[in-house]
Design an enzyme around this catalytic site. Sequence first.
Site, PDB file in Angstrom:
ATOM      1  N   ASN A   9       0.867  -1.180   0.000  1.00  0.00           N
ATOM      2  CA  ASN A   9       0.000   0.000   0.000  1.00  0.00           C
ATOM      3  C   ASN A   9       0.903   1.229   0.000  1.00  0.00           C
ATOM      4  O   ASN A   9       1.492   1.567   1.023  1.00  0.00           O
ATOM      5  CB  ASN A   9      -0.893  -0.036   1.250  1.00  0.00           C
ATOM      6  CG  ASN A   9      -1.708   1.227   1.420  1.00  0.00           C
ATOM      7  OD1 ASN A   9      -1.820   2.037   0.496  1.00  0.00           O
ATOM      8  ND2 ASN A   9      -2.291   1.413   2.595  1.00  0.00           N
ATOM      9  N   TRP A  10       0.995   1.870  -1.155  1.00  0.00           N
ATOM     10  CA  TRP A  10       1.920   3.013  -1.269  1.00  0.00           C
ATOM     11  C   TRP A  10       1.339   4.293  -0.657  1.00  0.00           C
ATOM     12  O   TRP A  10       2.017   5.303  -0.569  1.00  0.00           O
ATOM     13  CB  TRP A  10       2.271   3.266  -2.750  1.00  0.00           C
ATOM     14  CG  TRP A  10       3.018   2.153  -3.408  1.00  0.00           C
ATOM     15  CD1 TRP A  10       3.340   0.926  -2.861  1.00  0.00           C
ATOM     16  CD2 TRP A  10       3.564   2.138  -4.741  1.00  0.00           C
ATOM     17  NE1 TRP A  10       4.048   0.167  -3.764  1.00  0.00           N
ATOM     18  CE2 TRP A  10       4.192   0.879  -4.927  1.00  0.00           C
ATOM     19  CE3 TRP A  10       3.569   3.057  -5.790  1.00  0.00           C
ATOM     20  CZ2 TRP A  10       4.826   0.528  -6.121  1.00  0.00           C
ATOM     21  CZ3 TRP A  10       4.197   2.708  -6.986  1.00  0.00           C
ATOM     22  CH2 TRP A  10       4.817   1.454  -7.141  1.00  0.00           C
ATOM     23  N   LYS A  11       0.087   4.244  -0.266  1.00  0.00           N
ATOM     24  CA  LYS A  11      -0.610   5.404   0.325  1.00  0.00           C
ATOM     25  C   LYS A  11      -0.448   6.645  -0.562  1.00  0.00           C
ATOM     26  O   LYS A  11      -0.335   6.510  -1.766  1.00  0.00           O
ATOM     27  CB  LYS A  11      -0.105   5.654   1.750  1.00  0.00           C
ATOM     28  CG  LYS A  11      -0.115   4.390   2.607  1.00  0.00           C
ATOM     29  CD  LYS A  11       0.021   4.682   4.066  1.00  0.00           C
ATOM     30  CE  LYS A  11       0.161   3.385   4.830  1.00  0.00           C
ATOM     31  NZ  LYS A  11      -0.028   3.521   6.243  1.00  0.00           N
ATOM     32  N   HIS A  97      -9.587   0.914   4.813  1.00  0.00           N
ATOM     33  CA  HIS A  97      -8.319   1.102   5.523  1.00  0.00           C
ATOM     34  C   HIS A  97      -8.558   2.031   6.716  1.00  0.00           C
ATOM     35  O   HIS A  97      -9.373   2.958   6.626  1.00  0.00           O
ATOM     36  CB  HIS A  97      -7.279   1.699   4.566  1.00  0.00           C
ATOM     37  CG  HIS A  97      -5.899   1.698   5.147  1.00  0.00           C
ATOM     38  ND1 HIS A  97      -5.488   2.634   6.066  1.00  0.00           N
ATOM     39  CD2 HIS A  97      -4.846   0.852   4.955  1.00  0.00           C
ATOM     40  CE1 HIS A  97      -4.229   2.359   6.410  1.00  0.00           C
ATOM     41  NE2 HIS A  97      -3.819   1.298   5.757  1.00  0.00           N
ATOM     42  N   GLU A  99      -6.992   4.440   7.840  1.00  0.00           N
ATOM     43  CA  GLU A  99      -6.797   5.875   7.544  1.00  0.00           C
ATOM     44  C   GLU A  99      -8.027   6.452   6.834  1.00  0.00           C
ATOM     45  O   GLU A  99      -8.373   7.617   7.023  1.00  0.00           O
ATOM     46  CB  GLU A  99      -5.516   6.075   6.711  1.00  0.00           C
ATOM     47  CG  GLU A  99      -4.272   5.861   7.572  1.00  0.00           C
ATOM     48  CD  GLU A  99      -3.061   5.338   6.830  1.00  0.00           C
ATOM     49  OE1 GLU A  99      -3.035   5.381   5.587  1.00  0.00           O
ATOM     50  OE2 GLU A  99      -2.123   4.862   7.507  1.00  0.00           O
ATOM     51  N   GLU A 169      -5.527  -5.271  10.536  1.00  0.00           N
ATOM     52  CA  GLU A 169      -4.550  -4.211  10.742  1.00  0.00           C
ATOM     53  C   GLU A 169      -4.868  -3.465  12.030  1.00  0.00           C
ATOM     54  O   GLU A 169      -5.686  -2.517  12.016  1.00  0.00           O
ATOM     55  CB  GLU A 169      -4.590  -3.218   9.577  1.00  0.00           C
ATOM     56  CG  GLU A 169      -4.277  -3.829   8.236  1.00  0.00           C
ATOM     57  CD  GLU A 169      -3.664  -2.802   7.297  1.00  0.00           C
ATOM     58  OE1 GLU A 169      -2.550  -3.030   6.836  1.00  0.00           O
ATOM     59  OE2 GLU A 169      -4.292  -1.758   7.053  1.00  0.00           O
ATOM     60  N   GLY A 175       2.069   2.097  10.825  1.00  0.00           N
ATOM     61  CA  GLY A 175       3.000   3.210  10.699  1.00  0.00           C
ATOM     62  C   GLY A 175       3.672   3.631  11.996  1.00  0.00           C
ATOM     63  O   GLY A 175       4.277   4.699  12.072  1.00  0.00           O
ATOM     64  N   SER A 215       3.204  -2.206  10.452  1.00  0.00           N
ATOM     65  CA  SER A 215       4.649  -2.173  10.695  1.00  0.00           C
ATOM     66  C   SER A 215       5.363  -3.478  10.350  1.00  0.00           C
ATOM     67  O   SER A 215       6.291  -3.889  11.051  1.00  0.00           O
ATOM     68  CB  SER A 215       4.931  -1.758  12.144  1.00  0.00           C
ATOM     69  OG  SER A 215       4.454  -0.441  12.371  1.00  0.00           O
ATOM     70  N   GLY A 236       2.705  -1.245   4.328  1.00  0.00           N
ATOM     71  CA  GLY A 236       2.680   0.195   4.047  1.00  0.00           C
ATOM     72  C   GLY A 236       4.086   0.725   3.818  1.00  0.00           C
ATOM     73  O   GLY A 236       4.663   0.568   2.738  1.00  0.00           O
ATOM     74  N   GLY A 237       4.659   1.334   4.839  1.00  0.00           N
ATOM     75  CA  GLY A 237       5.959   1.998   4.739  1.00  0.00           C
ATOM     76  C   GLY A 237       7.029   1.179   4.032  1.00  0.00           C
ATOM     77  O   GLY A 237       7.733   1.696   3.149  1.00  0.00           O
TER      78      GLY A 237
HETATM   79  C1  PEP Z   1      -0.934  -0.002   5.937  1.00  0.00           C
HETATM   80  O1  PEP Z   1      -0.997   1.163   5.587  1.00  0.00           O
HETATM   81  O2  PEP Z   1      -1.802  -0.781   5.543  1.00  0.00           O
HETATM   82  C2  PEP Z   1       0.169  -0.430   6.795  1.00  0.00           C
HETATM   83  C3  PEP Z   1       0.128  -1.628   7.288  1.00  0.00           C
HETATM   84  O3  PEP Z   1       1.164   0.495   7.025  1.00  0.00           O
HETATM   85  P1  PEP Z   1       2.573   0.202   7.724  1.00  0.00           P
HETATM   86  O4  PEP Z   1       3.124  -1.080   7.137  1.00  0.00           O
HETATM   87  O5  PEP Z   1       3.416   1.389   7.390  1.00  0.00           O
HETATM   88  O6  PEP Z   1       2.333   0.049   9.186  1.00  0.00           O
END
Ligand code: PEP
Length: 253
Positions: A9-11, A97, A99, A169, A175, A215, A236-237
């Site tokens: 997920n590049w957000k 998600h 967010e 999640e 994050g 994470s 994500g990150g």
């Molecule tokens: C996400 O945005 O779905 C996610 C899991 O982010 P991160 O890996 O950065 O925690």
Amino acid sequence: MRKKIIAGNWKMNLDIQLSEQLIKEILKNLNKEVFLKTDVVVCPPFTSLLTVFNLIKDSDIKLGAQNMHYENEGAFTGEVSAIMLKSVGCKYVILGHSERRQYFLETDKTVNLKIKKALEYSLNPIVCVGETLEQRESGIQESIVEEQVKNCLKEITSEQLKKIIIAYEPVWAIGTGHTATPTQANEMHKKIRSVIEDLYSTECAKELKILYGGSVNEKNSADLFAQSDIDGGLIGGASLRSKSFTEIIFSVV
Ligand code: PEP
């Protein structure tokens, strides 16, 4: 045997040029054998979807979007429909998600409508659920996630369920660098499977793919993916760094 899925997920990151650079590096790092063990999905921002699609269309990497509207078309300024996502080559769409829930007031109700619309256009929904830190500290995480799963899957048939992927999640892990322990994550995945067993059947529960997100990085991914009920990750990150993302993919056992 459930095949694993690693989805990035590049957000709201990377313009067209940087998206092109990242996907080219990922393609270079992967080999054919990887795809026997795991499906790989990348979910760039809307503006990069077409560019990325053109670069991956002859590979085994699949394209996903990060959100969509539940209507086909109309006066919904700033929104994108399932038809539009299909036309740009998407096979997956992330829905609900945390967010989106936190900043854009998305609810289980809208997620449910979006799931139905995504399925109508043969998009595979990656449906996100997860509790906040406060809810976990109050010990109500399982009932929160159960409620989310039930609400999001309202009026979804067992046949439709086959196309759906759930991503657990925990909000406190996204994050933050505080990933759930493999045991914590696996316990919740088992809980989700038991909810599905009650709602549908043992067979459906066994078949459902449940990803962990929060994470995940190249150091903790192998232990998470080795758990009995974790079928891969929503990243994500770490999905923005080609080396980390490919190492996560290679850590699938
Ligand atoms: C996400 O945005 O779905 C996610 C899991 O982010 P991160 O890996 O950065 O925690």
